[in-house]
Design a protein around this motif. Structure first.
Motif, PDB file in Angstrom:
ATOM      1  N   HIS A  25      34.495  40.525  47.261  1.00  0.00           N
ATOM      2  CA  HIS A  25      34.418  42.326  45.904  1.00  0.00           C
ATOM      3  C   HIS A  25      33.200  42.871  46.988  1.00  0.00           C
ATOM      4  N   HIS A  81      31.815  40.653  34.992  1.00  0.00           N
ATOM      5  CA  HIS A  81      32.854  41.295  35.894  1.00  0.00           C
ATOM      6  C   HIS A  81      33.886  40.125  35.702  1.00  0.00           C
ATOM      7  N   HIS A 102      37.745  39.946  35.009  1.00  0.00           N
ATOM      8  CA  HIS A 102      39.276  39.275  35.359  1.00  0.00           C
ATOM      9  C   HIS A 102      40.079  38.351  34.197  1.00  0.00           C
ATOM     10  N   GLU A 128      40.130  45.175  40.845  1.00  0.00           N
ATOM     11  CA  GLU A 128      38.555  44.794  41.551  1.00  0.00           C
ATOM     12  C   GLU A 128      37.866  45.777  40.158  1.00  0.00           C
TER      13      GLU A 128
END
Ligand SMILES: [Zn+2]
Length: 276
Positions: free
Chosen positions: A239, A133, A137, A196
């Protein structure tokens, strides 16, 4: 605002209009990027150096080997190229000795993992979900997008200050916040919800391609939500582990599972040992 004060503002917008570059993220979302890849690499390297000075770098060999093993599996050039053609070749991975449940990745290829995260991300697949994850980004240029937005806001502020006869300058806090490092430096300016969920999509694909079970992403965020009782993990402040995030990851399991099976069939079976 009078006409005389409005003029510099319009001029600034025109200048930014010329320098801004409209790009597309790996999922096809339109982005306004004002910085070159070189600028971003420099910001990433500077911020990472700053964090390494502030935090305690772990010298635990087992933990470093473990985190490095997962990073190496995730950042294999063919996996990155499948998502983003302009990839980073060498990724720096540093483990920070800290109770913080946190991790991040910076433009230019710098990954930071806090030892506290290993309490919540308990298996290699779960840790790969978080790291995938964070790498997402970087692959999607979210840092550039954020710093560009910040720059626009700051330009607005500067112009207002010039109009008022004061001076304003961009500072490193703003860059750090732009790179999603709000939690580390004590100012909270997380990535947006769109970014996100985009990183969730990219991270899921990346982990599956590397041979990590994408179902672990669901378990990870469930663990994270459970851990948020008395002392919420730092990662959660930026998050939110909402039901919608978990449901979204669940709905993508079919496609990710296919990639995972293909990866296993082609020999992608990372063997990263959890430190004892
Ligand atoms: Zn994120």
């Amino acid at each position: 605002m009078g006409a005389s004060m409005l003029r510099p503002f319009i001029m600034a917008l025109a200048v930014f209009g010329l320098t801004a570059c409209t790009a597309h993220s790996p999922t096809g979302r339109g982005q306004m990027l004002m910085y070159s890849p070189d600028d971003m690499r420099q910001m990433g390297a500077q911020s990472f150096a700053q964090i390494k000075q502030q935090e305690t770098v772990s010298t635990n060999r087992q933990i470093n080997t473990y985190v490095r093993c997962i990073a190496d599996a995730l950042t294999q050039p063919q996996h990155l190229a499948a998502i983003d053609p302009q990839q980073v070749e060498a990724w720096e991975v540093v483990v920070f000795e800290s109770e913080q449940v946190n991790a991040f990745a910076l433009p230019g290829g710098h990954i930071g993992v806090y030892t506290g995260l290993l309490e919540v991300a308990q298996t290699p697949d779960q840790l790969a979900a978080v790291m995938g994850h964070e790498i997402g980004h970087v692959l999607a240029d979210h840092g550039n997008e954020q710093v560009s937005r910040g720059q626009m806001t700051n330009a607005g502020l500067q112009i207002a200050q010039i109009a008022l006869g004061a001076s304003g300058t961009a500072n490193s806090d703003m860059i750090m916040a732009g790179l999603g490092l709000g939690a580390q430096v004590g100012i909270l300016l997380p990535f947006g919800r769109e970014q996100e969920s985009e990183s969730d999509v990219i991270g899921l694909e990346l982990m599956a391609r590397a041979g990590f079970d994408p179902a672990a992403a669901v378990t990870l965020w469930q663990n994270m939500a459970k851990a948020s009782g008395s002392a919420p993990p730092e990662l959660l402040s930026t998050h939110p582990s909402s039901q919608s995030r978990i449901a979204d990851l669940q709905s993508r399991q079919g496609a990710a599972g296919q990639l995972y099976n293909q990866a296993k069939a082609s020999g992608q079976r990372p063997n990263c040992r959890v430190p004892g």
